[in-house]
Design a protein around this motif. Structure first.
Motif, mmCIF file in Angstrom:
data_model
loop_
_atom_site.group_PDB
_atom_site.id
_atom_site.type_symbol
_atom_site.label_atom_id
_atom_site.label_comp_id
_atom_site.label_asym_id
_atom_site.label_seq_id
_atom_site.Cartn_x
_atom_site.Cartn_y
_atom_site.Cartn_z
ATOM 1 N N LEU A 321 0.836 -1.211 0.000
ATOM 2 C CA LEU A 321 0.000 0.000 0.000
ATOM 3 C C LEU A 321 0.869 1.258 0.000
ATOM 4 O O LEU A 321 0.638 2.189 -0.772
ATOM 5 C CB LEU A 321 -0.925 -0.005 1.216
ATOM 6 N N ILE A 322 1.879 1.287 0.877
ATOM 7 C CA ILE A 322 2.765 2.457 0.949
ATOM 8 C C ILE A 322 3.458 2.687 -0.392
ATOM 9 O O ILE A 322 3.549 3.814 -0.881
ATOM 10 C CB ILE A 322 3.811 2.276 2.071
ATOM 11 N N PHE A 436 7.364 -6.078 15.432
ATOM 12 C CA PHE A 436 8.463 -5.111 15.329
ATOM 13 C C PHE A 436 9.101 -5.123 13.943
ATOM 14 O O PHE A 436 9.447 -4.060 13.409
ATOM 15 C CB PHE A 436 9.509 -5.377 16.414
ATOM 16 N N ILE A 437 9.233 -6.283 13.331
ATOM 17 C CA ILE A 437 9.782 -6.340 11.972
ATOM 18 C C ILE A 437 8.840 -5.647 10.996
ATOM 19 O O ILE A 437 9.281 -4.922 10.091
ATOM 20 C CB ILE A 437 10.039 -7.806 11.556
ATOM 21 N N SER A 438 7.540 -5.844 11.200
ATOM 22 C CA SER A 438 6.543 -5.175 10.360
ATOM 23 C C SER A 438 6.651 -3.653 10.491
ATOM 24 O O SER A 438 6.666 -2.938 9.479
ATOM 25 C CB SER A 438 5.136 -5.627 10.765
ATOM 26 N N SER A 443 8.270 1.605 8.436
ATOM 27 C CA SER A 443 8.956 2.866 8.736
ATOM 28 C C SER A 443 10.056 3.153 7.718
ATOM 29 O O SER A 443 10.231 4.303 7.283
ATOM 30 C CB SER A 443 9.555 2.817 10.146
ATOM 31 N N LEU A 444 10.800 2.109 7.323
ATOM 32 C CA LEU A 444 11.850 2.286 6.319
ATOM 33 C C LEU A 444 11.259 2.703 4.981
ATOM 34 O O LEU A 444 11.809 3.546 4.267
ATOM 35 C CB LEU A 444 12.648 0.989 6.154
ATOM 36 N N ALA A 462 11.030 -0.941 -3.566
ATOM 37 C CA ALA A 462 10.916 -2.267 -4.193
ATOM 38 C C ALA A 462 11.729 -3.296 -3.421
ATOM 39 O O ALA A 462 11.273 -4.428 -3.198
ATOM 40 C CB ALA A 462 11.383 -2.198 -5.647
ATOM 41 N N LEU A 463 12.923 -2.914 -2.987
ATOM 42 C CA LEU A 463 13.765 -3.823 -2.199
ATOM 43 C C LEU A 463 13.116 -4.162 -0.861
ATOM 44 O O LEU A 463 13.136 -5.314 -0.411
ATOM 45 C CB LEU A 463 15.141 -3.188 -1.964
ATOM 46 N N ILE A 464 12.513 -3.141 -0.222
ATOM 47 C CA ILE A 464 11.844 -3.362 1.074
ATOM 48 C C ILE A 464 10.628 -4.266 0.901
ATOM 49 O O ILE A 464 10.368 -5.147 1.725
ATOM 50 C CB ILE A 464 11.434 -2.009 1.709
#
Length: 496
Positions: A321-322, A436-438, A443-444, A462-464
């Motif tokens: 979505l982001i 926390f990983i989510s 956030s990144l 795209a990498l994230i």
């Protein structure tokens, strides 16, 4: 391990099914809206909208919330595997459904002149409202059957009833609008409600109960817990509507109507995108939890499994979505709504917290702690409203997204503390790890947009997305063997 894998598969299956149903219903709504706009124009759409909004308001009051609250009672009866108990519970529920239907009719007929005057500034639609009151019978009975299917976990039939009801309703309504124009609005609403009832009746015939005789005194006594919880749910729904109204009025008065539109559009994108997860929770998780709520080990296990899968699915959905927000705004709205992007980005960060809050909140409902539920929900709604008003005043539209993140963080912490103290529940370490990983990946993704800007951010995003989806699929595979599911799915398709 086999039992755990089966539980994960069941949760994932429910999410997939009702996610698909929701997408289908949205599509039907869009097609109906487009067709209605072409056939009866803006005035006809306005007339249709005013009638439906009036009826929905009365329904929210007259239904007493029992179509939602009864899910808990029917689920418990179903879990007991006592056919007499199930039949008795459904008989009580069915009679209360008739009470709510009659209440809806009485309210609509008695207030029909006021409804016409308030909605249309004249009394010319008084008779229309009297005719429309019959929809409360069909609506209540249809809702009762859906509740029965939810409570007995007949997910396949429930999904099919939703889909076929939507199709038949559309097919029946369009010819009426075509031949009668605006004069067909009232008949179309009534006939659509009737055919939806007929569709639901067909699927009810697939669930069989023994016949039991209960007098009305016992019906009223046994139905009180349903009604008490239902009234609590109704109050919270009305409170949520009030909060939304106050916020919109504040934005309009302090800022502009444009900001109101941007806020509602942004919220619609976020809620629509992740709605399948929350729809599945309300449809499958709540009745399943209600059926296990008296077994401490089983319900605590279920809550953790539900939280894990909700967070895993949301991780993939939200990071996508982001990354596609500008594109989605252009496709679903128009480029003039791009101003809502910052609000959407911050609001997305609040969604994993909302997911955890929902998972925990259903525990209180399943336990039947009405007072605690009312206190927590009232506090949560007022807290969110307070932060929204404060942050919009100082930071504008973006502040509304930030306020959602902060208020949901507070609410989640509060509910987790209450659940731990009252029911001795705590999440597995895996839930916190996935959460926390989510949050880090989201956030990144957002950080790359603010630091690099477009189009430079797309490469890092795209990498994230690849890294997040890889991790999420790995976690899913650990719990339910995705390869085995794909093989079974292929074999089913090839055999048809």
């Amino acid at each position: 391990m086999a039992t755990k894998a089966t539980n994960y598969k069941s949760i994932f299956k429910a999410t997939s099914i009702f996610g698909g149903v929701q997408v289908f219903n949205i599509l039907i709504t869009l097609i109906r809206g487009k067709a209605v706009a072409l056939l009866i124009g803006t005035a006809g759409m306005g007339l249709n909208g005013l009638f439906l909004s009036s009826l929905n308001l009365i329904k929210s009051i007259s239904s007493l919330g029992i179509t939602e609250s009864a899910v808990r009672d029917i689920s418990k009866a179903h879990a007991s595997e006592d056919s007499h108990h199930i039949a008795k519970t459904f008989t009580v529920f069915k009679r209360w459904i008739w009470i709510t239907a009659i209440l809806g009719i009485v309210i609509t007929v008695c207030f029909s002149p006021l409804l016409s005057r308030f909605s249309f500034n004249s009394y010319e639609h008084t008779l229309d409202y009297i005719w429309l009151s019959v929809t409360f019978v069909f609506g209540a009975l249809t809702g009762g059957i859906y509740t029965l299917l939810r409570g007995t976990r007949q997910l396949k039939y429930l999904a099919q009833a939703n889909i076929f009801g939507g199709i038949v309703g559309l097919v029946v309504a369009l010819p009426i609008f075509y031949f009668y124009g605006m004069k067909g609005v009232v008949p179309a609403i009534i006939i659509t409600a009737f055919v939806n009832y007929l569709v639901s009746l067909y699927f009810k015939s697939k669930v069989h109960f023994e016949t039991v005789n209960i007098d009305w005194k016992e019906t009223l006594a046994l139905g009180k817990p349903m009604v008490r919880l239902g009234i609590s749910l109704t109050f919270i729904n009305l409170l949520a509507a009030f909060v939304a109204f106050v916020l919109s009025a504040f934005i309009s008065k302090t800022g502009s109507l444009s900001d109101v539109g941007l806020y509602n559009a942004g919220l619609a994108i976020v809620d629509g995108y992740v709605g399948m997860v929350f729809t599945a929770m309300a449809t499958d998780y709540f009745p399943r939890l209600s059926g296990l709520i008296n077994d401490d080990t089983k319900w605590k296990q279920l809550v953790n499994e539900q939280a894990e899968l909700v967070l895993i699915i949301l991780s993939m959905v939200l990071v996508l979505l982001i990354s596609t927000t500008p594109l989605l705004i252009r496709i679903l709205l128009s480029k003039e709504f791009l101003s809502a992007q910052d609000f959407i980005l911050w609001a997305v960060l609040a969604i994993p917290l909302k997911g955890v809050t929902w998972v925990l909140g259903f525990i209180i409902l399943a336990k039947g702690d009405n007072k605690l539920f009312l206190m927590v929900e009232t506090f949560s709604n007022l807290l969110v409203l307070g932060f929204n008003l404060l942050f919009y005043f100082y930071f504008g539209l973006t502040g509304l997204g930030i306020s959602l993140l902060i208020s949901y963080a507070i609410v989640t912490t509060l509910i987790l503390g209450i659940i731990k103290a009252k029911y001795e529940f705590q999440f597995f370490k895996a839930v916190y790890l996935i959460f926390f990983i989510s949050m880090i990946s989201l956030s990144l993704c957002i950080g790359s947009i603010y630091v690099l800007g477009y189009p430079n951010a797309y490469f890092l995003e795209a990498l994230i997305v690849i890294a997040t989806c890889t991790f999420s699929l790995y976690e899913l595979n650990k719990r339910m063997n995705l390869k085995e599911i794909v093989v079974k799915l292929k074999s089913k398709i090839s055999s048809k």
